[in-house]
Structure formats: C-alpha cells, structure tokens
Design a protein around this motif. Structure first.
Motif, PDB file in Angstrom:
ATOM      1  N   ASP A 115       0.825  -1.207   0.000  1.00 28.30           N
ATOM      2  CA  ASP A 115       0.000   0.000   0.000  1.00 28.30           C
ATOM      3  C   ASP A 115       0.861   1.259   0.000  1.00 28.30           C
ATOM      4  O   ASP A 115       0.516   2.258  -0.639  1.00 28.30           O
ATOM      5  CB  ASP A 115      -0.923   0.002   1.215  1.00 28.30           C
ATOM      6  N   MET A 116       1.998   1.193   0.696  1.00 26.57           N
ATOM      7  CA  MET A 116       2.878   2.354   0.777  1.00 26.57           C
ATOM      8  C   MET A 116       3.463   2.698  -0.593  1.00 26.57           C
ATOM      9  O   MET A 116       3.493   3.869  -1.000  1.00 26.57           O
ATOM     10  CB  MET A 116       3.999   2.058   1.782  1.00 26.57           C
ATOM     11  N   PHE A 117       3.913   1.674  -1.328  1.00 24.60           N
ATOM     12  CA  PHE A 117       4.489   1.911  -2.651  1.00 24.60           C
ATOM     13  C   PHE A 117       3.412   2.124  -3.713  1.00 24.60           C
ATOM     14  O   PHE A 117       3.650   2.805  -4.712  1.00 24.60           O
ATOM     15  CB  PHE A 117       5.399   0.753  -3.043  1.00 24.60           C
ATOM     16  N   ARG A 118       2.233   1.543  -3.493  1.00 30.59           N
ATOM     17  CA  ARG A 118       1.135   1.695  -4.446  1.00 30.59           C
ATOM     18  C   ARG A 118       0.710   3.157  -4.569  1.00 30.59           C
ATOM     19  O   ARG A 118       0.244   3.588  -5.628  1.00 30.59           O
ATOM     20  CB  ARG A 118      -0.053   0.839  -4.005  1.00 30.59           C
ATOM     21  N   ARG A 119       0.863   3.909  -3.501  1.00 30.23           N
ATOM     22  CA  ARG A 119       0.508   5.326  -3.538  1.00 30.23           C
ATOM     23  C   ARG A 119       1.339   6.085  -4.565  1.00 30.23           C
ATOM     24  O   ARG A 119       0.905   7.111  -5.091  1.00 30.23           O
ATOM     25  CB  ARG A 119       0.715   5.948  -2.152  1.00 30.23           C
ATOM     26  N   ARG A 120       2.542   5.580  -4.824  1.00 34.53           N
ATOM     27  CA  ARG A 120       3.411   6.219  -5.807  1.00 34.53           C
ATOM     28  C   ARG A 120       3.173   5.663  -7.200  1.00 34.53           C
ATOM     29  O   ARG A 120       3.103   6.408  -8.164  1.00 34.53           O
ATOM     30  CB  ARG A 120       4.871   6.016  -5.404  1.00 34.53           C
ATOM     31  N   ASP A 121       3.068   4.337  -7.277  1.00 36.44           N
ATOM     32  CA  ASP A 121       2.851   3.687  -8.568  1.00 36.44           C
ATOM     33  C   ASP A 121       2.343   2.274  -8.315  1.00 36.44           C
ATOM     34  O   ASP A 121       2.936   1.542  -7.527  1.00 36.44           O
ATOM     35  CB  ASP A 121       4.156   3.645  -9.363  1.00 36.44           C
ATOM     36  N   ALA A 122       1.255   1.893  -8.954  1.00 32.39           N
ATOM     37  CA  ALA A 122       0.646   0.582  -8.727  1.00 32.39           C
ATOM     38  C   ALA A 122       1.606  -0.551  -9.063  1.00 32.39           C
ATOM     39  O   ALA A 122       1.680  -1.558  -8.343  1.00 32.39           O
ATOM     40  CB  ALA A 122      -0.634   0.447  -9.548  1.00 32.39           C
ATOM     41  N   ARG A 123       2.357  -0.390 -10.136  1.00 34.89           N
ATOM     42  CA  ARG A 123       3.300  -1.439 -10.528  1.00 34.89           C
ATOM     43  C   ARG A 123       4.441  -1.552  -9.520  1.00 34.89           C
ATOM     44  O   ARG A 123       4.920  -2.661  -9.244  1.00 34.89           O
ATOM     45  CB  ARG A 123       3.849  -1.156 -11.930  1.00 34.89           C
ATOM     46  N   LEU A 124       4.865  -0.424  -8.983  1.00 33.74           N
ATOM     47  CA  LEU A 124       5.921  -0.436  -7.969  1.00 33.74           C
ATOM     48  C   LEU A 124       5.442  -1.164  -6.714  1.00 33.74           C
ATOM     49  O   LEU A 124       6.190  -1.941  -6.112  1.00 33.74           O
ATOM     50  CB  LEU A 124       6.333   0.997  -7.622  1.00 33.74           C
ATOM     51  N   GLY A 125       4.188  -0.920  -6.323  1.00 33.40           N
ATOM     52  CA  GLY A 125       3.625  -1.598  -5.167  1.00 33.40           C
ATOM     53  C   GLY A 125       3.574  -3.104  -5.366  1.00 33.40           C
ATOM     54  O   GLY A 125       3.932  -3.878  -4.470  1.00 33.40           O
ATOM     55  N   ALA A 126       3.131  -3.523  -6.555  1.00 26.05           N
ATOM     56  CA  ALA A 126       3.046  -4.952  -6.862  1.00 26.05           C
ATOM     57  C   ALA A 126       4.424  -5.594  -6.873  1.00 26.05           C
ATOM     58  O   ALA A 126       4.618  -6.705  -6.352  1.00 26.05           O
ATOM     59  CB  ALA A 126       2.353  -5.153  -8.204  1.00 26.05           C
ATOM     60  N   LEU A 127       5.400  -4.895  -7.436  1.00 25.93           N
ATOM     61  CA  LEU A 127       6.760  -5.432  -7.512  1.00 25.93           C
ATOM     62  C   LEU A 127       7.374  -5.554  -6.118  1.00 25.93           C
ATOM     63  O   LEU A 127       7.998  -6.578  -5.792  1.00 25.93           O
ATOM     64  CB  LEU A 127       7.625  -4.533  -8.383  1.00 25.93           C
ATOM     65  N   ALA A 128       7.189  -4.526  -5.296  1.00 27.24           N
ATOM     66  CA  ALA A 128       7.734  -4.560  -3.932  1.00 27.24           C
ATOM     67  C   ALA A 128       7.126  -5.710  -3.132  1.00 27.24           C
ATOM     68  O   ALA A 128       7.834  -6.439  -2.428  1.00 27.24           O
ATOM     69  CB  ALA A 128       7.459  -3.230  -3.226  1.00 27.24           C
ATOM     70  N   ALA A 129       5.809  -5.888  -3.259  1.00 24.89           N
ATOM     71  CA  ALA A 129       5.130  -6.963  -2.543  1.00 24.89           C
ATOM     72  C   ALA A 129       5.618  -8.330  -3.010  1.00 24.89           C
ATOM     73  O   ALA A 129       5.870  -9.233  -2.195  1.00 24.89           O
ATOM     74  CB  ALA A 129       3.622  -6.844  -2.730  1.00 24.89           C
ATOM     75  N   LEU A 130       5.781  -8.482  -4.315  1.00 24.18           N
ATOM     76  CA  LEU A 130       6.223  -9.766  -4.867  1.00 24.18           C
ATOM     77  C   LEU A 130       7.649 -10.091  -4.426  1.00 24.18           C
ATOM     78  O   LEU A 130       7.947 -11.235  -4.060  1.00 24.18           O
ATOM     79  CB  LEU A 130       6.145  -9.740  -6.393  1.00 24.18           C
ATOM     80  N   LEU A 131       8.520  -9.100  -4.436  1.00 31.10           N
ATOM     81  CA  LEU A 131       9.907  -9.322  -4.009  1.00 31.10           C
ATOM     82  C   LEU A 131       9.973  -9.714  -2.538  1.00 31.10           C
ATOM     83  O   LEU A 131      10.759 -10.592  -2.154  1.00 31.10           O
ATOM     84  CB  LEU A 131      10.744  -8.067  -4.262  1.00 31.10           C
ATOM     85  N   MET A 132       9.153  -9.079  -1.717  1.00 26.08           N
ATOM     86  CA  MET A 132       9.112  -9.443  -0.301  1.00 26.08           C
ATOM     87  C   MET A 132       8.540 -10.843  -0.109  1.00 26.08           C
ATOM     88  O   MET A 132       8.968 -11.596   0.761  1.00 26.08           O
ATOM     89  CB  MET A 132       8.284  -8.429   0.489  1.00 26.08           C
ATOM     90  N   ALA A 133       7.573 -11.196  -0.935  1.00 25.85           N
ATOM     91  CA  ALA A 133       6.901 -12.493  -0.806  1.00 25.85           C
ATOM     92  C   ALA A 133       7.826 -13.657  -1.095  1.00 25.85           C
ATOM     93  O   ALA A 133       7.701 -14.731  -0.487  1.00 25.85           O
ATOM     94  CB  ALA A 133       5.683 -12.549  -1.733  1.00 25.85           C
ATOM     95  N   VAL A 134       8.746 -13.468  -2.027  1.00 25.96           N
ATOM     96  CA  VAL A 134       9.615 -14.579  -2.443  1.00 25.96           C
ATOM     97  C   VAL A 134      11.036 -14.450  -1.905  1.00 25.96           C
ATOM     98  O   VAL A 134      11.879 -15.310  -2.182  1.00 25.96           O
ATOM     99  CB  VAL A 134       9.663 -14.695  -3.983  1.00 25.96           C
ATOM    100  N   SER A 135      11.307 -13.400  -1.145  1.00 24.03           N
ATOM    101  CA  SER A 135      12.645 -13.192  -0.594  1.00 24.03           C
ATOM    102  C   SER A 135      13.029 -14.342   0.336  1.00 24.03           C
ATOM    103  O   SER A 135      12.345 -14.593   1.339  1.00 24.03           O
ATOM    104  CB  SER A 135      12.708 -11.866   0.166  1.00 24.03           C
ATOM    105  N   SER A 136      14.112 -15.014   0.042  1.00 26.19           N
ATOM    106  CA  SER A 136      14.546 -16.138   0.884  1.00 26.19           C
ATOM    107  C   SER A 136      14.938 -15.671   2.280  1.00 26.19           C
ATOM    108  O   SER A 136      14.724 -16.387   3.261  1.00 26.19           O
ATOM    109  CB  SER A 136      15.721 -16.870   0.225  1.00 26.19           C
ATOM    110  N   GLU A 137      15.504 -14.466   2.374  1.00 29.09           N
ATOM    111  CA  GLU A 137      15.899 -13.937   3.680  1.00 29.09           C
ATOM    112  C   GLU A 137      14.678 -13.653   4.549  1.00 29.09           C
ATOM    113  O   GLU A 137      14.640 -14.017   5.729  1.00 29.09           O
ATOM    114  CB  GLU A 137      16.725 -12.658   3.504  1.00 29.09           C
ATOM    115  N   LEU A 138      13.680 -13.006   3.972  1.00 21.77           N
ATOM    116  CA  LEU A 138      12.471 -12.712   4.741  1.00 21.77           C
ATOM    117  C   LEU A 138      11.721 -13.989   5.110  1.00 21.77           C
ATOM    118  O   LEU A 138      11.196 -14.119   6.213  1.00 21.77           O
ATOM    119  CB  LEU A 138      11.554 -11.773   3.955  1.00 21.77           C
ATOM    120  N   LEU A 139      11.679 -14.946   4.199  1.00 22.87           N
ATOM    121  CA  LEU A 139      11.020 -16.222   4.489  1.00 22.87           C
ATOM    122  C   LEU A 139      11.760 -16.972   5.586  1.00 22.87           C
ATOM    123  O   LEU A 139      11.147 -17.668   6.404  1.00 22.87           O
ATOM    124  CB  LEU A 139      10.940 -17.071   3.227  1.00 22.87           C
ATOM    125  N   TYR A 140      13.073 -16.823   5.614  1.00 21.77           N
ATOM    126  CA  TYR A 140      13.864 -17.448   6.681  1.00 21.77           C
ATOM    127  C   TYR A 140      13.458 -16.871   8.035  1.00 21.77           C
ATOM    128  O   TYR A 140      13.168 -17.611   8.988  1.00 21.77           O
ATOM    129  CB  TYR A 140      15.352 -17.219   6.426  1.00 21.77           C
TER     130      TYR A 140
END
Length: 231
Positions: free
Chosen positions: A110-135
């Motif tokens: 939501d924070m990045f979506r305010r700037r650009d919808a595609r940026l919000g989607a990309l940020a969310a996807l990167l966080m979702a599949v990040s091996s470090e965050l999943l760890y």
C-alpha cells in the motif's frame, strides 16, 4: 476496476508468500541467536515470575531487551496453554511471525502503491519470495515483528504528512512506542521523523512528536538503568 485488480493481485501475492512460508514451517530453533532468550522471558511473564531469565539459577532481571516481543510470546503461551511445555509452542510462535510477515507485505504494497501501482506490486512480490524474509518469518525473533511495525510507522507518518490529521500523529506515536519496546533501535525512526517535520518548518508538531515518544520510552530507560544486571 483498477482497485479490484490491485486487490486481487495483493491477495495472490499474500497467498504465494503464505504457501512458501508454510512449506518451511517446522518446530526447530536455530542454535545461534536470541530466540531462546525471548522464549524464556515470555515464559517468565506467562508464569508470573517477572521479566527475568528464569533459566539462570540467579534469575536476573532483564535490562537488555525491552519486553515488547516477550509479551507477544507470553500471549502465545497463554492462548496455547504451553507455558510449561515450551516445545509445543514453537510452531504457534512461528505462525505469528508468518502472519506479521504477510502484514508487512500488505503495508509495503500500500505504501508503494501510492506512488505507482506497478511499484507496489513489484515490492510486494519481491518481499513475498525473498529467501531472507522467508527465513526470518520461520524463526522466533524480533526481525519480522520489527519489520511490520516499522513499516506501519512509516505508513502512518506518510499519511499524516499528506492528510494532516492530528489523530494520525497520535497513532504514529503510539505505534512507534510499541515498536521501540520490540526493538529499541526504533527510537532512531522517531527522531528521524521529528527532524523531517522540522525540515518542513512544522516545529510545534516536531516537538510534540518528540515529547510523546520521550514519554513512551522513558519508563524502559528508567527501569533498565536502575538494574545492576542485564540478565
């Protein structure tokens, strides 16, 4: 229509992250780190023995780590009835981390979506599949709760700057206080936001923010400085 697509996209990303995190879920703890310390402190609070390292025969009071995350673990122990059987509480504790990981993705989206919808989607996807965050989402530790709360603080502060509603400043201060009691480094975030207000020549608001934060964090500094032992 665009909002509907964005909503379904976020749901899909959250579902993906949930599946990836669930596949890693187990009842093991990493030998290194502070996870055992937080669990013991949570057990001490759950069994009404104070904020102490009850695994130590001396039972020293803890002055190194604020009690925010330990209180969260205490709630898990109460809800699961596992205050005297910590091994059975490890998975529920990790489930809480996974839930907060998903919350962090939603806030970042939501924070990045305010700037650009595609940026919000990309940020969310990167966080979702990040091996470090999943760890870290599958560990008992402050990393994911702090991530979620600090992102929530930034989200609230940005909303306050945009909409200028006093209640958002109060809410930001409260959430920042909670974040501090999870990880004391959050105090730097409060100072940075205060400086941001000063740069924008909103001196009264900056002073009010710093005063609120100071009142919220002062009890921990007073308590910890009064103890000769760090636990």
């Amino acid at each position: 229509m665009t909002k509907l697509i964005s909503r379904y996209m976020l749901i899909a990303v959250l579902a993906l992250s949930f599946v990836l995190a669930a596949l890693r879920l187990n009842s093991h703890l990493v030998p290194a780190g502070d996870n055992a310390t937080y669990i013991v402190l949570g057990q001490a609070l759950a069994t009404r023995q104070g904020y102490r390292m009850i695994s130590d025969p001396r039972m020293p009071a803890m002055a190194l780590y604020p009690p925010g995350y330990s209180l969260l673990l205490t709630a898990v122990l109460w809800l699961t009835g596992a205050a005297h059987d910590l091994l059975t509480a490890i998975v529920p504790m990790k489930v809480v981390s996974i839930a907060l990981h998903l919350g962090a993705i939603a806030v970042a989206y939501d924070m990045f979506r305010r700037r650009d919808a595609r940026l919000g989607a990309l940020a969310a996807l990167l966080m979702a599949v990040s091996s470090e965050l999943l760890y870290f989402a599958n560990e008992v530790g402050t990393e994911i709760p702090y991530l979620f709360l600090s992102l929530a603080c930034i989200w609230l502060f940005e909303r306050y700057l945009q909409e200028n509603r006093p209640r958002d400043l109060w809410l930001f201060s409260a959430v920042l206080g909670v974040t501090f009691y999870v990880r004391s480094i959050a105090l730097v975030l409060g100072i940075a936001c205060g400086l941001q207000l000063m740069v924008r020549k909103r001196l009264k608001e900056a002073l009010l923010l710093l005063l609120c934060v100071g009142v919220l964090v002062a009890p921990w500094f007073i308590y910890s400085s009064s103890l000769p032992d760090t636990g």
